[in-house]
Design a protein around this motif. Structure first.
Motif, PDB file in Angstrom:
ATOM      1  N   ILE A  35     -26.539 -28.240 -36.092  1.00  0.00           N
ATOM      2  CA  ILE A  35     -25.966 -29.536 -35.701  1.00  0.00           C
ATOM      3  C   ILE A  35     -25.569 -30.380 -36.904  1.00  0.00           C
ATOM      4  CG2 ILE A  35     -27.153 -29.600 -33.477  1.00  0.00           C
ATOM      5  CD1 ILE A  35     -29.042 -31.684 -34.780  1.00  0.00           C
ATOM      6  N   GLN A  36     -25.461 -29.754 -38.086  1.00  0.00           N
ATOM      7  CA  GLN A  36     -24.857 -30.465 -39.215  1.00  0.00           C
ATOM      8  C   GLN A  36     -23.505 -29.830 -39.496  1.00  0.00           C
ATOM      9  OE1 GLN A  36     -25.837 -33.177 -40.668  1.00  0.00           O
ATOM     10  NE2 GLN A  36     -27.869 -33.323 -39.735  1.00  0.00           N
ATOM     11  N   LEU A  37     -22.626 -30.640 -40.045  1.00  0.00           N
ATOM     12  CA  LEU A  37     -21.289 -30.126 -40.333  1.00  0.00           C
ATOM     13  C   LEU A  37     -21.382 -29.027 -41.397  1.00  0.00           C
ATOM     14  CD1 LEU A  37     -18.402 -30.919 -39.392  1.00  0.00           C
ATOM     15  CD2 LEU A  37     -18.164 -32.037 -41.590  1.00  0.00           C
ATOM     16  N   PRO A  38     -20.894 -27.810 -41.101  1.00  0.00           N
ATOM     17  CA  PRO A  38     -20.956 -26.748 -42.102  1.00  0.00           C
ATOM     18  C   PRO A  38     -20.059 -27.095 -43.292  1.00  0.00           C
ATOM     19  CG  PRO A  38     -20.366 -25.901 -39.928  1.00  0.00           C
ATOM     20  CD  PRO A  38     -20.271 -27.377 -39.869  1.00  0.00           C
ATOM     21  N   ALA A  39     -20.452 -26.585 -44.461  1.00  0.00           N
ATOM     22  CA  ALA A  39     -19.722 -26.920 -45.692  1.00  0.00           C
ATOM     23  C   ALA A  39     -18.256 -26.516 -45.604  1.00  0.00           C
ATOM     24  CB  ALA A  39     -20.384 -26.235 -46.883  1.00  0.00           C
TER      25      ALA A  39
ATOM     26  N   ALA B 235     -16.225 -26.939 -43.336  1.00  0.00           N
ATOM     27  CA  ALA B 235     -15.383 -27.979 -42.737  1.00  0.00           C
ATOM     28  C   ALA B 235     -14.871 -28.944 -43.790  1.00  0.00           C
ATOM     29  CB  ALA B 235     -16.153 -28.726 -41.657  1.00  0.00           C
ATOM     30  N   LEU B 236     -15.622 -29.046 -44.901  1.00  0.00           N
ATOM     31  CA  LEU B 236     -15.185 -29.986 -45.933  1.00  0.00           C
ATOM     32  C   LEU B 236     -13.902 -29.505 -46.610  1.00  0.00           C
ATOM     33  CD1 LEU B 236     -18.618 -31.031 -47.401  1.00  0.00           C
ATOM     34  CD2 LEU B 236     -17.181 -32.257 -45.787  1.00  0.00           C
ATOM     35  N   ASN B 237     -13.680 -28.180 -46.570  1.00  0.00           N
ATOM     36  CA  ASN B 237     -12.395 -27.672 -47.069  1.00  0.00           C
ATOM     37  C   ASN B 237     -11.253 -28.215 -46.239  1.00  0.00           C
ATOM     38  OD1 ASN B 237     -13.774 -26.208 -48.939  1.00  0.00           O
ATOM     39  ND2 ASN B 237     -13.815 -24.342 -47.680  1.00  0.00           N
ATOM     40  N   LEU B 238     -11.506 -28.299 -44.915  1.00  0.00           N
ATOM     41  CA  LEU B 238     -10.477 -28.832 -44.028  1.00  0.00           C
ATOM     42  C   LEU B 238     -10.203 -30.294 -44.364  1.00  0.00           C
ATOM     43  CD1 LEU B 238      -8.636 -28.262 -41.627  1.00  0.00           C
ATOM     44  CD2 LEU B 238     -10.460 -29.039 -40.131  1.00  0.00           C
ATOM     45  N   ARG B 239     -11.279 -31.010 -44.792  1.00  0.00           N
ATOM     46  CA  ARG B 239     -11.050 -32.404 -45.159  1.00  0.00           C
ATOM     47  C   ARG B 239     -10.145 -32.495 -46.381  1.00  0.00           C
ATOM     48  NH1 ARG B 239     -15.800 -36.585 -46.598  1.00  0.00           N
ATOM     49  NH2 ARG B 239     -16.206 -35.005 -48.159  1.00  0.00           N
ATOM     50  N   LYS B 240     -10.389 -31.578 -47.351  1.00  0.00           N
ATOM     51  CA  LYS B 240      -9.519 -31.569 -48.538  1.00  0.00           C
ATOM     52  C   LYS B 240      -8.071 -31.328 -48.118  1.00  0.00           C
ATOM     53  CE  LYS B 240     -12.817 -29.831 -51.878  1.00  0.00           C
ATOM     54  NZ  LYS B 240     -13.378 -28.499 -52.073  1.00  0.00           N
ATOM     55  N   LEU B 241      -7.897 -30.362 -47.208  1.00  0.00           N
ATOM     56  CA  LEU B 241      -6.553 -30.057 -46.718  1.00  0.00           C
ATOM     57  C   LEU B 241      -5.951 -31.276 -46.030  1.00  0.00           C
ATOM     58  CD1 LEU B 241      -4.458 -27.733 -46.225  1.00  0.00           C
ATOM     59  CD2 LEU B 241      -5.524 -27.468 -43.992  1.00  0.00           C
ATOM     60  N   ALA B 242      -6.766 -31.949 -45.195  1.00  0.00           N
ATOM     61  CA  ALA B 242      -6.263 -33.115 -44.457  1.00  0.00           C
ATOM     62  C   ALA B 242      -5.862 -34.223 -45.414  1.00  0.00           C
ATOM     63  CB  ALA B 242      -7.330 -33.605 -43.474  1.00  0.00           C
ATOM     64  N   ILE B 243      -6.685 -34.419 -46.465  1.00  0.00           N
ATOM     65  CA  ILE B 243      -6.340 -35.464 -47.440  1.00  0.00           C
ATOM     66  C   ILE B 243      -5.038 -35.088 -48.147  1.00  0.00           C
ATOM     67  CG2 ILE B 243      -7.053 -36.566 -49.598  1.00  0.00           C
ATOM     68  CD1 ILE B 243      -9.949 -36.343 -48.586  1.00  0.00           C
ATOM     69  N   GLY B 244      -4.906 -33.790 -48.468  1.00  0.00           N
ATOM     70  CA  GLY B 244      -3.670 -33.319 -49.094  1.00  0.00           C
ATOM     71  C   GLY B 244      -2.465 -33.589 -48.210  1.00  0.00           C
TER      72      GLY B 244
ATOM     73  N   VAL C 217     -16.501 -22.812 -36.626  1.00  0.00           N
ATOM     74  CA  VAL C 217     -17.131 -22.701 -37.942  1.00  0.00           C
ATOM     75  C   VAL C 217     -18.641 -22.512 -37.805  1.00  0.00           C
ATOM     76  CG1 VAL C 217     -15.358 -23.996 -39.137  1.00  0.00           C
ATOM     77  CG2 VAL C 217     -17.326 -25.217 -38.210  1.00  0.00           C
ATOM     78  N   GLY C 218     -19.090 -22.227 -36.592  1.00  0.00           N
ATOM     79  CA  GLY C 218     -20.466 -21.773 -36.418  1.00  0.00           C
ATOM     80  C   GLY C 218     -21.468 -22.844 -36.047  1.00  0.00           C
ATOM     81  N   ALA C 219     -20.995 -24.074 -35.762  1.00  0.00           N
ATOM     82  CA  ALA C 219     -21.931 -25.115 -35.345  1.00  0.00           C
ATOM     83  C   ALA C 219     -21.999 -25.162 -33.815  1.00  0.00           C
ATOM     84  CB  ALA C 219     -21.492 -26.465 -35.899  1.00  0.00           C
TER      85      ALA C 219
END
Lengths: 436, 206
Positions: A15-19, A21-30, A254-256
């Motif tokens: 129930i924590q965001l898998p690491a 997903a943070l790659n997706l955040r980088k992509l979204a910011i890009g 992503v496995g959560a």
């Protein structure tokens, strides 16, 4: 199926965001940087024949594209509390995180304040400069002049501030209380959220209705429709539920949320998107159209006329089929809503056509010389080559920029909190929930 | 008439079976939905086809435990709805837009009528009626076909003869396997049902 889950995996791994997903955040910011930067560059240089008028309206569409997603998330959250729903607890946190973007979304509205300060607001809202309106179109000026008690810059900005404050406060209230319950498990928090969900419903209804009047309907200030707020609400529901489905599907990919979110939840989110985003949207859209078509009053019909001349005629039909007919049949069966992949495709489709819907609402312009034509055919012939400019990249760059910002914001919120309200008294009920 | 295999009858409603009465099937009684669900899975896996579960309330997941096939009802409802849409369109187009003479039981002629200056064939004006008839046809087809597929209304059923079975509307859960089932053999089926850990098993006659 059948046997109730006796043990649910509520470990932090699940129930924590898998690491990843943070790659997706980088992509979204890009995407956000490239989209907003590229869009601004096109607007500044005027590439692809983009004039200031088109650029600012395209930005308004993009802003509303992001805003409606977050408002849809807020709608989902308070409606679950309002109806004291048990099934939805397992998927409520993504909606809370989506709605929490409303705490900063006002930043994306600031460019309009800059535009206003430059004294060029009438590029978008023609009533912002009544002198120019009088010079260009006196008939319209006379109608709009009677509305200036409501439609004046001061009150417009006071109202905009009220909307943003109300939305930020409401989304903050539901997210923080829900997160607080994760720690304490205090059932009184559930009761408090239920109690405040009723006033929230009233505030939400009023703010989105007037926001739709202010930001979209007043683009054609002489025109009016009392149904317009509901139509905008349908757009919020379309975008919000589609985003919620995509976020939840992605989290399970992503496995959560293993053993927490099931096909039953996807089916119900699909039902909500289908009911509000597809059927209710068409119902309201047609109700608005039919009354105006039947009464045939000149001050009302111009708005639809602007949407059937030149390239807009095809555009309107594309909207009808893309936002209603095809997804209506496609997502009608429960098996379509139970398959996460098909449902995701449906959600992406609905987001695309929600953008088309906003474009259809904001971009067309009512010809100012309508009363000089004796026949519809004359007018139609004169405006036969009206372009929609839908293919202009500035549209997509700005929309992707705002959507990327919203997605990055949602991921940031989700990375700080648990992915389910783990101490909610109805969580076990939600995990066991079955449609059939 | 029910012949009690285990546990004697508690009331006098159970008369001795008349000679030559045919066996309807076997009835097993369970105390909880969980027991029923576990038993249903075993009956399903044993390959029985003509059998049923009887519960006082809807038990979620029982469809899967029984291995019930996906229903055809939605397909019929979809086409009933589409029929409603088309019927409403033809009805309005014929009565409002066409001066067509046709035979519909008797000879009738359409009568184009000018309404608020609209063209005779005005689709927007037809849509509310098309919408309503779609709903009406779907709803009626849904209810009627649901009754038909379930064999309802059914005023009599052999299981009603069982005293135990009365608690199916109150607090007990039952599985009945019909004698028509190709796998049904009175002794074997009774033994099989007993192996599922029921409170009681009884034979029910037609």
């Amino acid at each position: 199926m059948g046997h109730a889950t006796t043990h649910t995996d509520l470990s932090s791994q699940n129930i924590q965001l898998p690491a990843i997903a943070l790659n997706l955040r980088k992509l979204a910011i890009g995407v956000a940087v490239v989209g907003l930067g590229g869009g601004a560059a096109i607007g500044y240089t005027g590439a692809f024949g983009t004039d200031a008028h088109h650029f600012w309206r395209a930005y308004l569409i993009a802003f509303l594209f992001g805003l409606t997603m977050c408002l849809g998330g807020l709608f989902f959250v308070f409606v679950q509390h309002l109806t004291r729903a048990g099934w939805s607890v397992a998927v409520r946190r993504p909606a809370e995180a989506l709605a929490a973007n409303l705490r900063w979304i006002w930043v994306l509205f600031l460019p309009f304040a800059a535009l206003w300060m430059m004294g060029k607001a009438n590029i978008v809202w023609i009533w912002a400069d009544m002198e120019t309106l009088k010079a260009n179109n006196e008939a319209e000026f006379l109608i709009v002049e009677a509305k200036t008690a409501f439609l004046n810059p001061t009150f417009f900005w006071i109202r905009a501030c009220v909307y943003f404050v109300v939305w930020a406060a409401l989304s903050h209230f539901f997210l923080t209380n829900s997160v607080r319950q994760d720690e304490s498990g205090d059932r009184a928090i559930s009761s408090r959220m239920q109690k405040f969900s009723a006033p929230t419903a009233i505030l939400f209804g009023l703010t989105i209705t007037f926001a739709a009047f202010d930001w979209i309907m007043s683009l054609s200030p002489a025109w009016f429709s009392t149904m317009f707020g509901v139509y905008f609400f349908c757009g919020c529901a379309t975008a919000g539920f589609a985003m919620m489905i995509l976020i939840t599907v992605r989290l399970t990919q992503v496995g959560a949320l293993k053993g927490i979110v099931s096909r039953e939840h996807f089916q119900d989110m699909g039902k909500l998107m289908w009911a509000f985003g597809i059927v209710f949207w068409a119902y309201i859209g047609f109700s608005q159209y039919m009354l105006i078509w039947y009464a045939n009053l000149p001050e009302e019909t111009g708005w639809f006329l602007a949407r059937q001349i030149g390239g807009w005629g095809f555009f309107s039909f594309a909207l009808l089929f893309g936002h209603f007919v095809l997804p209506f049949v496609g997502l009608l069966s429960k098996w379509m809503k139970r398959a996460p992949l098909i449902l995701s495709i449906g959600a992406v489709w609905m987001l695309c056509f929600h953008y088309v819907d906003l474009y259809w609402l904001i971009m067309p312009e009512i010809p100012s010389d309508l009363d000089t034509f004796a026949k519809y055919a004359d007018m139609s012939a004169k405006y036969a080559d009206t372009q929609t400019h839908f293919g202009n990249p500035v549209n997509f760059l700005l929309a992707l920029g705002v959507a990327g910002t919203v997605i990055a914001g949602t991921i940031s919120t989700l990375s700080r909190v648990a992915l389910v309200p783990k101490q909610d008294p109805r969580l076990a009920e939600s995990i066991r929930f079955e449609n059939m | 008439m029910a012949t009690i295999v285990t546990n004697p009858p508690e009331t006098k409603l159970n008369q001795p079976a008349p000679a030559g009465a045919r066996l309807f099937g076997m009835l097993a009684e369970f105390e909880t939905p969980g027991d029923l669900m576990a038993a249903a899975e075993k009956v399903r896996d044993a390959g029985y086809k003509r059998w049923d579960c009887h519960t006082p309330f809807a038990v979620h997941g029982l469809d899967g435990a029984m291995g019930i096939q996906r229903t055809w009802l939605p397909i019929f409802v979809f086409f009933a709805g589409a029929t409603g849409t088309i019927a409403a369109f033809i009805l309005q187009a014929f009565t409002n837009s066409w001066s067509l003479t046709t035979w519909a039981g008797v000879w009738v002629t359409g009568y184009p009528f000018l309404i608020s200056g609209k063209p005779a064939m005005s689709l927007p004006a037809f849509i509310p009626v098309m919408f309503e008839l779609t709903i009406l046809f779907s709803a009626l087809a849904c209810v009627k076909l649901m009754f038909l597929f379930n064999g309802l209304p059914q005023l009599y059923h052999p299981l009603f003869k069982s005293n135990r079975f009365r608690r199916a509307t109150n607090d007990r859960f039952f599985i009945s396997i019909e004698a028509r089932d190709p796998k049904f053999l009175p002794k074997k089926t009774e033994e099989f049902l007993r192996s599922l850990d029921p409170i009681a098993v009884e034979a029910v006659e037609e």
